[in-house]
Design an enzyme around this catalytic site. Structure first.
Site, PDB file in Angstrom:
ATOM      1  N   LEU A  57       5.062 -89.656  16.023  1.00 59.27           N
ATOM      2  CA  LEU A  57       4.136 -88.380  15.828  1.00 59.27           C
ATOM      3  C   LEU A  57       5.090 -87.117  15.751  1.00 59.27           C
ATOM      4  CD1 LEU A  57       1.161 -89.089  18.103  1.00 59.27           C
ATOM      5  CD2 LEU A  57       1.259 -88.782  15.694  1.00 59.27           C
ATOM      6  N   ALA A  58       6.257 -87.356  16.041  1.00 57.57           N
ATOM      7  CA  ALA A  58       7.541 -86.191  15.837  1.00 57.57           C
ATOM      8  C   ALA A  58       7.906 -86.213  14.492  1.00 57.57           C
ATOM      9  CB  ALA A  58       8.605 -86.644  16.902  1.00 57.57           C
ATOM     10  N   LYS A  60      12.205 -93.955  39.606  1.00 60.54           N
ATOM     11  CA  LYS A  60      11.536 -95.216  39.429  1.00 60.54           C
ATOM     12  C   LYS A  60      12.126 -96.261  40.029  1.00 60.54           C
ATOM     13  CE  LYS A  60       9.469 -93.613  35.133  1.00 60.54           C
ATOM     14  NZ  LYS A  60      10.729 -92.505  34.890  1.00 60.54           N
ATOM     15  N   PHE A  73       4.608 -88.578  21.476  1.00 60.17           N
ATOM     16  CA  PHE A  73       4.923 -88.874  20.130  1.00 60.17           C
ATOM     17  C   PHE A  73       4.915 -90.435  19.837  1.00 60.17           C
ATOM     18  CE2 PHE A  73       7.528 -84.787  20.630  1.00 60.17           C
ATOM     19  CZ  PHE A  73       6.823 -84.179  20.423  1.00 60.17           C
ATOM     20  N   ASN A  74       4.352 -91.150  20.691  1.00 63.08           N
ATOM     21  CA  ASN A  74       4.257 -92.516  20.481  1.00 63.08           C
ATOM     22  C   ASN A  74       5.812 -93.224  20.335  1.00 63.08           C
ATOM     23  OD1 ASN A  74       0.898 -92.872  19.871  1.00 63.08           O
ATOM     24  ND2 ASN A  74       2.013 -94.274  21.294  1.00 63.08           N
ATOM     25  N   SER A  75       6.814 -92.662  20.764  1.00 64.55           N
ATOM     26  CA  SER A  75       8.288 -92.983  20.859  1.00 64.55           C
ATOM     27  C   SER A  75       8.931 -92.438  19.484  1.00 64.55           C
ATOM     28  CB  SER A  75       8.244 -94.424  20.818  1.00 64.55           C
ATOM     29  OG  SER A  75       8.004 -95.115  22.172  1.00 64.55           O
ATOM     30  N   GLY A  76       8.100 -91.425  18.784  1.00 63.44           N
ATOM     31  CA  GLY A  76       8.673 -90.966  17.609  1.00 63.44           C
ATOM     32  C   GLY A  76       7.965 -90.509  16.422  1.00 63.44           C
ATOM     33  N   TYR A 114      16.971 -96.491  32.468  1.00 62.89           N
ATOM     34  CA  TYR A 114      17.327 -95.767  31.365  1.00 62.89           C
ATOM     35  C   TYR A 114      18.990 -95.902  31.610  1.00 62.89           C
ATOM     36  CZ  TYR A 114      12.714 -93.852  31.564  1.00 62.89           C
ATOM     37  OH  TYR A 114      11.149 -93.536  31.738  1.00 62.89           O
ATOM     38  N   ASP A 165      12.780 -86.246  34.928  1.00 66.41           N
ATOM     39  CA  ASP A 165      12.278 -87.451  35.104  1.00 66.41           C
ATOM     40  C   ASP A 165      13.366 -88.607  34.661  1.00 66.41           C
ATOM     41  OD1 ASP A 165      10.431 -89.935  35.604  1.00 66.41           O
ATOM     42  OD2 ASP A 165      10.688 -90.157  33.713  1.00 66.41           O
TER      43      ASP A 165
END
Length: 335
Positions: free
Chosen positions: A242-243, A85, A237-240, A59, A54
């Site tokens: 959760l990582a 997109k 990861f909610n942008s990081g 981006y 994707d």
């Protein structure tokens, strides 16, 4: 090669790998990488069994699309799924800055201009084909409509998108230039709103189908199942955060992580530690518990991270773990 299971869209006869390649990283999200690093990351993901890639004009202001297009040029096109997109046009500027103000470092010298009109969507799509060097795109998302992005001008953009942009996307699907159309957003609520005005094959929902934010499972997943709409879950990861965990100071919704969210993460970590399960594995696998979810898209910018993502994807997780998260109120009971 790692074995990544595949799922089939409820419409459009599309088969997609359960783990997808998120192209924001190769557009220099938060940190710059080289063309060679981007090529290596895509090659590694392919070798590991990833078949869904994707990207978006947003981006890196076209940088991600150019890099992805070059990298997949040598791959068998019939074996991979590409998505991009529409909703932003790129206009050249004299950019001497190393950051473009949108979290992308050393972005390409183009200014983003929102345009959800029929003509704007058609032009955006054609520009993406040129940047990627392809003749068609499998999945096309309308990018970032919603109040979270547009605030007070949401209503105007939404009306244009439903009355103009959506018609363009339908026309592209009817012409066989795309196989599925949807929205790509950071708020599932606008998908729910859009279904009252138009029909879609799928939705990419980012940052809002996670262990920290999962109100989407209250009613909307049921609506998707009943309408045969497939979900693509990005940013698990909610942008990081959760990582990296509570001690890692990772990003949350592309910004700093609030203290209240850190406390949520710590509570999740306690459950994970009790079951000897990496928090990251739970974050990746949680959306896949829902049949309407067809893939989880994660950022992949180097071989070590790609291999780690695959390890988390394959991590065995017992049903008792999910039951505990339900009992503690982190997630809702499965329907």
């Amino acid at each position: 090669m790692s074995i990544i299971r595949q799922r089939t869209f409820d419409r459009g006869d599309l088969t997609i790998s359960e783990l997808g390649f998120g192209g924001a990283g190769i557009g220099n999200l938060f940190r710059p990488i080289s063309n060679a690093q981007a090529q290596s990351a895509i090659d590694c993901a392919w070798q590991q069994g990833v078949r869904y890639f994707d990207t978006a004009p947003h981006y890196g202001s076209g940088l991600s699309e150019r890099r992805l297009g070059l990298a997949v040029h040598e791959l068998p096109r019939q074996q991979l799924l590409l998505s991009s997109k529409v909703g932003r046009l790129l206009s050249p500027i004299a950019n001497t800055s190393h950051a473009d103000g949108e979290c992308y470092m050393q972005a390409a010298p183009f200014q983003r201009i929102y345009d959800y009109s029929y003509d704007g969507v058609m032009r955006s799509f054609e520009d993406s084909l040129q940047r990627m060097g392809v003749s068609q795109i499998d999945i096309l998302y309308m990018h970032d409509i919603g109040r979270l992005t547009h605030s007070s001008v949401h209503e105007a953009h939404f009306t244009t998108a439903m009355e103009g942009g959506h018609k363009a996307m339908v026309a592209l699907r009817e012409q066989g230039l795309v196989k599925a159309i949807g929205l790509g957003v950071n708020e599932w609520e606008v998908c729910n709103e859009a279904l009252d005005h138009a029909d879609f094959d799928c939705f990419m929902v980012a940052n809002c189908f996670t262990l920290l934010n999962n109100s989407i499972t209250e009613h909307f997943t049921d609506r998707c199942r009943s309408r045969q709409i497939s979900l693509v879950v990005a940013a698990p990861f909610n942008s990081g955060v959760l990582a990296k965990g509570s001690a890692g100071a990772g990003h949350y919704f592309y910004g700093d992580t609030p203290d209240a969210v850190i406390q949520q993460v710590r509570a999740l970590e306690e459950v994970c530690q009790a079951f000897h399960i990496p928090l990251q594995a739970a974050a990746i696998q949680f959306p896949l518990l829902y049949s309407c979810v067809k893939t989880v898209v994660v950022g992949m910018t180097h071989a070590e991270r790609i291999e780690q993502n695959l390890s988390w994807y394959h991590q065995p997780i017992p049903a008792e773990f999910w039951d505990t998260l339900v009992q503690q109120g982190h997630i809702r009971a499965f329907g």
